[in-house]
Scaffold this motif. Sequence first.
Motif, PDB file in Angstrom:
ATOM      1  N   CYS A 148       0.840  -1.199   0.000  1.00  0.00           N
ATOM      2  CA  CYS A 148       0.000   0.000   0.000  1.00  0.00           C
ATOM      3  C   CYS A 148       0.877   1.252   0.000  1.00  0.00           C
ATOM      4  O   CYS A 148       1.798   1.366   0.818  1.00  0.00           O
ATOM      5  N   ASN A 177      -4.283  -3.808   5.755  1.00  0.00           N
ATOM      6  CA  ASN A 177      -4.371  -3.095   7.022  1.00  0.00           C
ATOM      7  C   ASN A 177      -5.799  -2.592   7.212  1.00  0.00           C
ATOM      8  O   ASN A 177      -6.260  -1.720   6.477  1.00  0.00           O
ATOM      9  N   GLY A 193      -0.482   3.588  -4.864  1.00  0.00           N
ATOM     10  CA  GLY A 193      -1.213   4.558  -4.073  1.00  0.00           C
ATOM     11  C   GLY A 193      -2.463   5.063  -4.763  1.00  0.00           C
ATOM     12  O   GLY A 193      -2.851   4.568  -5.827  1.00  0.00           O
ATOM     13  N   ASP A 251      -7.041  -0.625   9.288  1.00  0.00           N
ATOM     14  CA  ASP A 251      -7.110   0.792   9.623  1.00  0.00           C
ATOM     15  C   ASP A 251      -6.890   1.685   8.404  1.00  0.00           C
ATOM     16  O   ASP A 251      -7.091   2.887   8.472  1.00  0.00           O
ATOM     17  N   CYS A 252      -6.439   1.082   7.311  1.00  0.00           N
ATOM     18  CA  CYS A 252      -6.214   1.841   6.078  1.00  0.00           C
ATOM     19  C   CYS A 252      -7.308   1.516   5.068  1.00  0.00           C
ATOM     20  O   CYS A 252      -8.115   2.364   4.718  1.00  0.00           O
ATOM     21  N   LEU A 262      -0.020   4.086   0.954  1.00  0.00           N
ATOM     22  CA  LEU A 262      -0.373   4.952   2.072  1.00  0.00           C
ATOM     23  C   LEU A 262       0.236   4.477   3.389  1.00  0.00           C
ATOM     24  O   LEU A 262       0.780   5.275   4.144  1.00  0.00           O
ATOM     25  N   CYS A 263       0.132   3.158   3.652  1.00  0.00           N
ATOM     26  CA  CYS A 263       0.584   2.667   4.953  1.00  0.00           C
ATOM     27  C   CYS A 263       1.698   1.629   4.863  1.00  0.00           C
ATOM     28  O   CYS A 263       2.289   1.277   5.884  1.00  0.00           O
ATOM     29  N   CYS A 289      -5.728  -3.080   0.485  1.00  0.00           N
ATOM     30  CA  CYS A 289      -4.759  -3.044   1.577  1.00  0.00           C
ATOM     31  C   CYS A 289      -5.210  -3.970   2.699  1.00  0.00           C
ATOM     32  O   CYS A 289      -6.373  -3.950   3.102  1.00  0.00           O
ATOM     33  N   GLN A 292      -7.229   0.953   1.903  1.00  0.00           N
ATOM     34  CA  GLN A 292      -7.176   1.510   0.551  1.00  0.00           C
ATOM     35  C   GLN A 292      -7.466   0.429  -0.482  1.00  0.00           C
ATOM     36  O   GLN A 292      -7.036  -0.708  -0.357  1.00  0.00           O
TER      37      GLN A 292
END
Length: 288
Positions: free
Chosen positions: A120, A143, A265, A145-146, A122-123, A141, A148
């Motif tokens: 990802c 994650n 991204g 918490d992300c 972003l993270c 993604c 994406q």
Amino acid sequence: MAWQRKIPFGYMIRDGLIQPHPQETDAVRYIFSQYQVGASLLAIAEDMTRQGIRYHEHTAEWNKNMVKRILENAKYTGADGWPRLVSGEDFTAAQGQRAVRNTYAPLAAEIRPIQSKAVCGLCGAKLIRGTRSHGRVSWRCQNPDCGQRVAVSDEVLAEMVDGRLRELAQAPHLLTAPEPQRGEVTMDAIRLQNELTQALNRGSESPKYIKTLALAVAAQRYGQIPDPTPAHELEQLRGRLEQGPADTDTLAALLATAVRAVRLGPDKNIELELVSGKIITEEKEASA
């Protein structure tokens, strides 16, 4: 098995004849209607479990395979003399839905090496490739918490990564290995060294035991030596690039050896994170 159904769900035998089962008939029609409005096999199975309508007498639990068997069974249209439970139009519509939902994009060969390095943008978490949306490819993604999600076809992704690799190929000076890190001395290594020293000082141990300890100590020390292979491979790649334009094999070697991660991204932005920590972006190079 003794608990397997003798006749399809939705029917019963009365007076020696196959007849619609009142409660199960409603359930069959409900399953077809829910599937046609977009409910998944799992969602329908969970719904049927909540309603308490049993597919098997031995359990109240439904699963996706039970729902799938119902949706695929042409007997419900009155085929082969079975009582009709659903219209031919509803059955055909359900099969059309299944064909659309089962469409998927097979993993292209050029995507496999990218998939293993996709993270990802972003993270930095791992990206998972999926094709659940009517065969359209998207990367999600891992994650939570992300979360994406980037929709991009294999062809476009491969082209974008190829473009970044060609930019990297034009700057071979970027192909540097990270500083080698010597492995930390472990407690096992210290213990073995102490044991060997004590055994040599005692002078009463057998040569075979001394040899075993010495080999174990040597193995521990060898494991602490930095691996020179990555730096050597990058040096060879630099030499190939300095001799002329990069071919397909060289680009593949760049991805395998020089790239630590392919960062995807928002807006389908692609970055290559090199093993040295440098980032190849649209501006070609950024610091780590």
